[in-house]
Scaffold this active site. Structure first.
Site, PDB file in Angstrom:
ATOM      1  N   HIS A 103       0.800  -1.232   0.000  1.00  0.00           N
ATOM      2  CA  HIS A 103       0.000   0.000   0.000  1.00  0.00           C
ATOM      3  C   HIS A 103       0.827   1.273   0.000  1.00  0.00           C
ATOM      4  CE1 HIS A 103      -3.927  -1.940   0.918  1.00  0.00           C
ATOM      5  NE2 HIS A 103      -3.152  -2.829   1.505  1.00  0.00           N
TER       6      HIS A 103
ATOM      7  N   LYS B 277       0.374  14.222   1.640  1.00  0.00           N
ATOM      8  CA  LYS B 277      -0.981  14.488   1.144  1.00  0.00           C
ATOM      9  C   LYS B 277      -1.202  15.997   0.906  1.00  0.00           C
ATOM     10  CE  LYS B 277      -2.944  10.462   3.591  1.00  0.00           C
ATOM     11  NZ  LYS B 277      -3.567   9.600   2.559  1.00  0.00           N
TER      12      LYS B 277
ATOM     13  N   THR C 266      -8.745   6.372  -1.884  1.00  0.00           N
ATOM     14  CA  THR C 266     -10.063   5.780  -2.130  1.00  0.00           C
ATOM     15  C   THR C 266     -11.166   6.811  -1.908  1.00  0.00           C
ATOM     16  OG1 THR C 266      -9.837   4.864   0.096  1.00  0.00           O
ATOM     17  CG2 THR C 266      -9.571   3.340  -1.735  1.00  0.00           C
TER      18      THR C 266
END
Ligand code: BZD
Length: 841
Positions: A374, A573, A678
């Site tokens: 991941h 992020k 997601t």
């Protein structure tokens, strides 16, 4: 088998078989019964929380009956099962999901109304099951929903943490962490005090030879802890299949505290063993994408893996098949490297306890496991000091060394000239101290390795796992792009949109086959449809505006553009890029005349997300967002033109309110760092657009929905390395607009500049690793394009409708079918079993 009722007495059982409620009356009867008996209350003492408890118990009873039948059917069919091993399952609330999946929400709604309650209020009583950090844990939860909905025989295995992810409070703009004790009343779990496994730690290994002269290893002494199973039923959507999530809880092996010690006055040490044991499953580690190498974490991993494997092997052995058939009966998927010790543990069981030859055992192991990666972030790749593994799991370390030896021997034979290759791929890193590289162990011990989006799967093949592609060949490495369950993220979170789509696509079939969404595109020019579509988005925004008002006291205009970034706070992020962009917008507005400002488009910038408690930079980002909000929201020059909101304690149930209310959401990671993402899928599926980088699943979303329906910007993954190099070795000039933002921060516009100094210097003076400055200009420009696009509401709605219609690919059902076919080799279980129920269509 010994516990089964003899044939002649079974008739009585069948006659009295529990059925659960079937209609409104039956539901009410069950609720009243649970209030009056299980909860020992009455109609004079029944608040919303009691109504929630009783309703949940009524549904739980129904679930457990289906659960039983499913297990009987699967045992009877004796077909291959998949076991999903994940240290995290971010389930959120269960009641609404159970009602929708069983298909009895209407009954419950009517019944609760008659009993004096509003179903929405009852649903909101539930505490989220938050046994996860973020994407990885929520993916596991979506997978469980898809596995059951598609009738795959599947079990999840995890840990039953007493404390899930902490609750976040914002005090004076700073994050505070509060423990999340969620087990006070949990109707969704079934303790199985009869299903326990003794788990061993520490001790030593001694060798002997058996009768045939074969060397046998014995792992002896040490400490024993008991694993107790708690089962959580997982209902499939519109199918009787109800699978199981088994969570292990740790207890002292003796089960009790030491009474002798207690009697002789040693009160503290009397309970010490108990407390030490219970510590193992006490708390979820709150770090995402960071490996901190703590001993207790390794203990958690082995405890959970060993209990799960014992359980899986026990189930396999019941059928008395030869060991070589193990991989025909069992597929085990490793959710990241956290369960990698399962590879070693299965090898140990087969060789030490079952007496198989090493090679025969190893073939079975490799055929059984699949490993999902991941992340490519170096700080997240798990490594354990050899000394620690040796101390805690001495036999496992020997096995790891043997696995490595045999692996390196084959590498040496195949690449005799490449002298640097062996240390590069060795499972043992020859550092000081030596480390076990868990990802390498997972690759060597699995038959398939997958990434979670195309770009990510390509990156792992060309960067961190490059050598392994040369060694094993490219076929061992594959991609399975992530997906989300449309049941929770469309039907449950956005019921009006789901109903509108159902009305146009011929019913709720799209919830089972999301590609049916494509029919929606036929209505993109249908006036009434478009109006209803826009009304739904507006209503969702009003709901969020109310929530913001009631929790933060900030008034926001639902007609403004809602710009949302909700996810774990992480430098990669780039919430810092977002808030710098917001500051730039603020400065621009401030510099305008009132006349000019009249032309500006009102915007609400909404943030949410937790920072790992030890992650200083992430906490600074949260503080800056809150300080900017304080200044901007009170500035009378600005009014409705800009509001900045940080929503506290972002979690699954809050996402269900926030996601459907977004106009544009931010997925702006430095290219190449976000494996998939997601929430990007959730936002688009709920009728919002995306501003994002060419990273993770954004790329595939673009391919599906069309590049005119997404706002992409920024550096490409292939250019990131060169830019970083240039920052370090060349001259690094900051984007001039960003420099103005820094100036405002340093002038104290948002409070003490020292508070935010490290955010500024990371970009300006310390190499700007995440390329904030490089991407700032195109980010700001792209936001201007967003504003422009939003002014044309007709066009905007068309983009949203088209996008939703093209999102069929991102269902976790598609994703699970790909795993089932390409990695697990399992089939859905349809047809009748001894329970007499039809599963599947
Ligand atoms: O996994 C996330 C990735 O960052 C996302 O890009 C991806 O979409 C999802 C699902 O594949 N990874 C995590 O959430 N990782 C963790 O939470 C984590 C937790 C503990 C230790 C290491 C990572």
């Amino acid at each position: 088998v010994e516990a089964s009722i003899p044939e002649p007495q079974r008739e009585a059982w069948l006659k009295h078989q529990a059925g659960g409620f079937k209609d409104k009356d039956g539901f009410e009867k069950e609720v009243v019964r649970h209030v009056e008996t299980t909860l020992a209350r009455s109609m004079f003492n029944c608040d919303e929380s009691a109504a929630y408890s009783a309703t949940s118990l009524a549904f739980r009873d129904r679930l457990i009956l289906e659960w039983n039948r499913t297990q009987q059917r699967q045992t009877y069919a004796d077909s291959k099962r998949v076991y999903y091993l994940s240290l995290e399952f971010l389930m959120g609330r269960a009641l609404d999901n159970a009602m929708l999946n069983i298909g009895s929400k209407d009954i419950a709604k009517a019944g609760l109304t008659e009993l004096g309650f509003r179903i929405e209020d009852v649903i909101q009583q539930e505490h989220d099951a938050a046994l996860g950090n973020g994407g990885l844990g929520r993916l596991a939860a979506c997978f469980l929903d898809s596995l059951a909905s598609l009738n795959y025989p599947a079990w999840g295995y995890g840990l039953r943490y007493r404390y899930g992810i902490f609750k976040q409070e914002i005090i004076d703009g700073y994050q505070m962490e509060v423990p999340d004790y969620w087990l006070d009343f949990n109707p969704w779990e079934f303790p199985r005090h009869d299903v326990t496994v003794d788990i061993q730690f520490y001790g030593h290994v001694h060798k002997s030879t058996d009768a045939s002269g074969r060397a046998v290893s014995h792992w002896e002494c040490g400490e024993t802890v008991k694993a107790v199973a708690y089962d959580v039923p997982i209902p499939g959507y519109a199918t009787p299949t109800t699978n199981n999530l088994r969570l292990w809880s740790s207890k002292a092996a003796s089960g009790e505290f030491d009474f002798q010690k207690f009697n002789s006055g040693e009160y503290e040490s009397a309970v010490a063993e108990q407390q030490r044991a219970e510590t193992i499953s006490a708390v979820l580690y709150p770090n995402d994408n960071l490996d901190r190498g703590k001993e207790l974490r390794l203990k958690q991993q082995y405890f959970w893996v060993a209990a799960s494997l014992y359980d899986i092997v026990r189930r396999f052995k019941k059928a008395k098949r030869p060991w070589r058939e193990f991989p025909d009966q069992v597929a085990i998927q490793l959710n990241d490297t956290h369960p990698t010790l399962a590879i070693v543990e299965l090898q140990r069981i087969l060789v030490d306890l079952e007496g198989l030859d090493w090679d025969d055992a190893w073939n079975i192991v490799v055929q059984t496991f699949g490993y999902t990666n991941h992340t490519v972030l170096p700080e997240a790749l798990e490594k354990w000091p050899v000394g620690l593994v040796q101390h805690l799991l001495p036999r496992h370390l020997q096995i790891i060394y043997d696995i490595n030896l045999f692996f390196l021997q084959t590498v040496e034979r195949a690449f005799p000239k490449d002298r640097d290759l062996l240390p590069r791929v060795s499972i043992i890193e020859e550092s000081q101290p030596k480390m076990v590289r868990m990802a390498f162990l997972a690759i060597v011990g699995s038959h398939k390795v997958n990434g979670v989006a195309e770009l990510h799967s390509d990156l792992i093949k060309t960067t961190i796992f490059k050598d392994f592609v040369s060694i094993f060949g490219p076929d061992k490495f594959t991609n399975v792009t992530n997906g989300i369950t449309p049941r929770r993220w469309l039907h449950q979170a956005n019921p009006r949109l789901s109903a509108l789509i159902a009305a146009k696509t011929g019913g709720l079939g799209f919830l089972k086959d999301l590609t049916l969404l494509n029919k929606v595109e036929l209505y993109v020019n249908d006036k009434a449809f478009r109006k209803e579509w826009a009304d739904i988005k507006y209503a969702n925004k009003v709901r969020l505006a109310d929530y913001i008002k009631s929790t933060k006291g900030i008034t926001v205009n639902p007609a403004a553009l809602f710009d949302v970034q909700v996810k774990r706070i992480h430098e990669y992020k780039r919430q810092q890029l977002n808030i710098f962009g917001v500051i730039h917008r603020y400065l621009t507005l401030k510099a305008q005349t009132p006349e000019e400002r009249k032309k500006a488009l009102p915007r609400v910038s909404i943030f949410g997300g937790k920072a790992a408690p030890g992650y200083w930079m992430a906490k600074q980002i949260i503080h800056l967002i809150n300080q900017v909000g304080n200044v901007v929201n009170q500035d009378e020059d600005i009014g409705d033109l800009l509001k900045v909101v940080f929503l506290e304690d972002y979690n699954v149930s809050k996402a269900e309110i926030i996601v459907p209310a977004s106009d544009i959401s931010e997925h702006i990671s430095t290219a190449g760092t976000e494996a998939s993402g997601t929430s990007n899928m959730k936002f688009v599926l709920s009728g919002g657009l995306i501003i994002g980088t060419c990273d993770g699943a954004n790329i595939e979303i673009t391919r599906e929905i069309g590049e005119h329906n997404i706002f992409l910007f920024g550096t490409l993954a292939e250019d990131v390395e060169d830019l970083r190099h240039a920052h370090t070795y060349g001259t690094h000039t900051i984007d001039p607009d960003l420099a103005k933002v820094f100036e405002a921060i340093e002038q104290g516009t948002f409070g003490e500049p020292e508070n935010f100094a490290s955010l500024v210097t990371a970009v300006r003076d310390h190499g700007d690793y995440y390329l904030v400055s490089d991407d700032f200009h195109s980010y700001v420009e792209t936001h201007a394009l967003v504003d422009e696009a939003y002014r044309d509401q007709e066009e905007w709605v068309s983009k949203c409708i088209t996008s939703v219609a093209r999102m069929g690919f991102f269902s976790s059902d598609r994703c699970i079918n790909e795993y089932a076919e390409g990695i697990w080799n399992i089939e859905p279980l349809r047809g009748e079993g001894p329970g007499g129920l039809e599963a599947g269509e």
